[in-house]
Design a protein around this motif. Structure first.
Motif, PDB file in Angstrom:
ATOM      1  N   VAL A   1      -2.871  -6.965   4.361  1.00 36.64           N
ATOM      2  CA  VAL A   1      -3.703  -7.186   3.174  1.00 36.64           C
ATOM      3  C   VAL A   1      -2.893  -7.911   2.105  1.00 36.64           C
ATOM      4  O   VAL A   1      -1.925  -7.368   1.562  1.00 36.64           O
ATOM      5  CB  VAL A   1      -4.238  -5.850   2.619  1.00 36.64           C
ATOM      6  N   GLN A   2      -3.291  -9.144   1.816  1.00 36.48           N
ATOM      7  CA  GLN A   2      -2.589  -9.955   0.820  1.00 36.48           C
ATOM      8  C   GLN A   2      -2.644  -9.290  -0.555  1.00 36.48           C
ATOM      9  O   GLN A   2      -3.710  -8.908  -1.026  1.00 36.48           O
ATOM     10  CB  GLN A   2      -3.245 -11.350   0.718  1.00 36.48           C
ATOM     11  N   GLY A   3      -1.478  -9.178  -1.189  1.00 36.59           N
ATOM     12  CA  GLY A   3      -1.426  -8.695  -2.571  1.00 36.59           C
ATOM     13  C   GLY A   3      -1.713  -7.215  -2.748  1.00 36.59           C
ATOM     14  O   GLY A   3      -2.021  -6.774  -3.852  1.00 36.59           O
ATOM     15  N   ALA A   4      -1.614  -6.432  -1.661  1.00 35.28           N
ATOM     16  CA  ALA A   4      -1.871  -4.991  -1.763  1.00 35.28           C
ATOM     17  C   ALA A   4      -0.556  -4.223  -1.823  1.00 35.28           C
ATOM     18  O   ALA A   4       0.369  -4.505  -1.070  1.00 35.28           O
ATOM     19  CB  ALA A   4      -2.702  -4.514  -0.584  1.00 35.28           C
ATOM     20  N   PHE A   5      -0.494  -3.244  -2.739  1.00 34.63           N
ATOM     21  CA  PHE A   5       0.702  -2.415  -2.873  1.00 34.63           C
ATOM     22  C   PHE A   5       0.527  -1.125  -2.060  1.00 34.63           C
ATOM     23  O   PHE A   5      -0.567  -0.826  -1.566  1.00 34.63           O
ATOM     24  CB  PHE A   5       0.981  -2.095  -4.351  1.00 34.63           C
ATOM     25  N   HIS A   6       1.594  -0.357  -1.949  1.00 34.41           N
ATOM     26  CA  HIS A   6       1.587   0.878  -1.157  1.00 34.41           C
ATOM     27  C   HIS A   6       0.539   1.857  -1.706  1.00 34.41           C
ATOM     28  O   HIS A   6       0.483   2.108  -2.903  1.00 34.41           O
ATOM     29  CB  HIS A   6       2.980   1.525  -1.207  1.00 34.41           C
ATOM     30  N   GLY A   7      -0.279   2.385  -0.818  1.00 32.89           N
ATOM     31  CA  GLY A   7      -1.268   3.388  -1.226  1.00 32.89           C
ATOM     32  C   GLY A   7      -2.453   2.853  -2.003  1.00 32.89           C
ATOM     33  O   GLY A   7      -3.202   3.606  -2.623  1.00 32.89           O
ATOM     34  N   PHE A   8      -2.660   1.541  -1.947  1.00 35.77           N
ATOM     35  CA  PHE A   8      -3.726   0.906  -2.752  1.00 35.77           C
ATOM     36  C   PHE A   8      -5.106   1.507  -2.497  1.00 35.77           C
ATOM     37  O   PHE A   8      -5.920   1.680  -3.397  1.00 35.77           O
ATOM     38  CB  PHE A   8      -3.754  -0.611  -2.503  1.00 35.77           C
ATOM     39  N   ASP A   9      -5.373   1.832  -1.222  1.00 36.05           N
ATOM     40  CA  ASP A   9      -6.708   2.313  -0.858  1.00 36.05           C
ATOM     41  C   ASP A   9      -6.955   3.743  -1.340  1.00 36.05           C
ATOM     42  O   ASP A   9      -8.094   4.147  -1.534  1.00 36.05           O
ATOM     43  CB  ASP A   9      -6.914   2.233   0.662  1.00 36.05           C
ATOM     44  N   GLY A  10      -5.861   4.486  -1.549  1.00 37.94           N
ATOM     45  CA  GLY A  10      -6.004   5.837  -2.103  1.00 37.94           C
ATOM     46  C   GLY A  10      -6.237   5.785  -3.602  1.00 37.94           C
ATOM     47  O   GLY A  10      -6.967   6.596  -4.163  1.00 37.94           O
ATOM     48  N   VAL A  11      -5.618   4.793  -4.267  1.00 39.14           N
ATOM     49  CA  VAL A  11      -5.754   4.636  -5.716  1.00 39.14           C
ATOM     50  C   VAL A  11      -7.147   4.089  -6.056  1.00 39.14           C
ATOM     51  O   VAL A  11      -7.790   4.541  -7.007  1.00 39.14           O
ATOM     52  CB  VAL A  11      -4.656   3.678  -6.251  1.00 39.14           C
ATOM     53  N   LEU A  12      -7.615   3.121  -5.262  1.00 37.28           N
ATOM     54  CA  LEU A  12      -8.918   2.477  -5.525  1.00 37.28           C
ATOM     55  C   LEU A  12      -9.767   2.478  -4.250  1.00 37.28           C
ATOM     56  O   LEU A  12     -10.024   1.419  -3.666  1.00 37.28           O
ATOM     57  CB  LEU A  12      -8.701   1.036  -5.996  1.00 37.28           C
ATOM     58  N   PRO A  13     -10.232   3.652  -3.811  1.00 39.55           N
ATOM     59  CA  PRO A  13     -10.950   3.705  -2.535  1.00 39.55           C
ATOM     60  C   PRO A  13     -12.271   2.929  -2.522  1.00 39.55           C
ATOM     61  O   PRO A  13     -12.736   2.512  -1.469  1.00 39.55           O
ATOM     62  CB  PRO A  13     -11.200   5.203  -2.321  1.00 39.55           C
ATOM     63  N   LYS A  14     -12.845   2.706  -3.710  1.00 39.57           N
ATOM     64  CA  LYS A  14     -14.158   2.039  -3.745  1.00 39.57           C
ATOM     65  C   LYS A  14     -14.064   0.519  -3.867  1.00 39.57           C
ATOM     66  O   LYS A  14     -15.077  -0.183  -3.774  1.00 39.57           O
ATOM     67  CB  LYS A  14     -15.004   2.608  -4.891  1.00 39.57           C
TER      68      LYS A  14
END
Length: 309
Positions: free
Chosen positions: A273-286
């Motif tokens: 995923v371009q430009g994604a940091f660690h744990g991004f999906d947990g921080v912004l799941p929506k």
């Protein structure tokens, strides 16, 4: 597989994914230190104090606690997923991923068990992975679960434990998981020795946290056995899905592991995923980028359960 390492590591102006840009500005680069660990642990334990009505909390004979999510209206025996939470091997609880496990159960019509493994440094390797193994064998024996269609997965350190668990189940030969879902897994302790990885785009987990987490987990262990990426023989492992962002400290080690899996004849799907940091999906799941990331995981599991049917 595209090599995106040069475009992210060493860049001075991190190019965050548009969906993540706003929140990335406020995210800390490091959360866990030996000083903050007790406080963070206290807070995460409080989160798990109340058990929602749709979650069963059970204690196995081994003493390990498991949170169970069962789908409704699904013909049994159904497939299942053992989920392993993240936290750098040193913190976190199964309860932190309740919503995620609920989504997996609902989306796929499967039973999901989330394991509360014991944490380092109090319980270093091999205790956490043995706790996961105990939970996996228990899950596969549940009457509502089809033992031929059980997958394992986890995020961050949980992804590292899922990779270790895949190796352990292969070596013991009692179970055959149909897939391993490795979400930005913490999989190679040698990353802590690398220079030039202090990227301004890293969030939540940096080299200092990484050093702390690995030394706590490994203790006196034989690293060639304890660390998945150091294992020489990766043949015969379940098909893998590996997902990671370009601004994740684990980006390079994860893609290297994917290459090695493929070289060993293990099918491996990679989601960068371009430009994604660690744990991004947990921080912004929506966020759209997080939803697509989750959808890719579900597609992989669905396929694995169907292939085995």
């Amino acid at each position: 597989m595209p090599d995106t390492s040069t475009s992210s590591h060493g860049a001075h102006n991190p190019d965050f994914h548009p969906d993540l840009r706003k929140v990335a500005r406020y995210m800390p680069r490091q959360v866990v230190t030996p000083v903050t660990l007790p406080v963070i642990r206290m807070v995460t334990r409080l989160q798990g104090k109340r058990t929602p009505a749709d979650v069963e909390e059970l204690t196995l004979n081994s003493g390990v606690k498991v949170r169970l999510f069962r789908p409704t209206g699904v013909p049994v025996p159904a497939p299942a997923l053992l989920w392993i939470h993240g936290g750098g091997y040193i913190l976190g609880t199964a309860a932190q991923d309740d919503e995620l496990c609920r989504r997996f159960a609902r989306q796929l019509g499967i039973t999901v068990a989330s394991v509360d493994y014991r944490l380092a440094p109090e319980s270093p390797y091999p205790t956490p992975v043995e706790d996961c193994y105990a939970a996996l064998t228990w899950l596969a024996r549940l009457p509502a679960v089809d033992p031929q269609r059980v997958a394992i997965g986890g995020a961050s350190a949980g992804g590292g434990l899922a990779a270790s668990l895949a190796l352990l189940t292969r070596d013991r030969g009692e179970l055959q998981p149909v897939a391993q879902l490795l979400v930005y897994p913490m999989i190679d302790d040698r990353t802590v020795e690398r220079r030039g990885l202090d990227n301004p785009g890293h969030r939540l987990w940096n080299q200092a946290s990484n050093r702390f987490g690995w030394s706590a987990y490994l203790g006196e262990a034989d690293r060639d056995v304890a660390v998945p990426a150091r294992r020489e023989d990766l043949a015969g492992l379940p098909p893998a899905w590996i997902g990671v962002g370009t601004l994740d400290l684990f980006h390079d080690e994860d893609l290297a592991y994917a290459e090695r899996l493929r070289a060993a004849g293990v099918p491996c799907q990679v989601e960068v995923v371009q430009g994604a940091f660690h744990g991004f999906d947990g921080v912004l799941p929506k966020a759209d980028v997080s939803r697509a990331f989750f959808r890719s995981q579900c597609d992989t599991l669905r396929q694995a359960f169907t292939d085995r049917y």
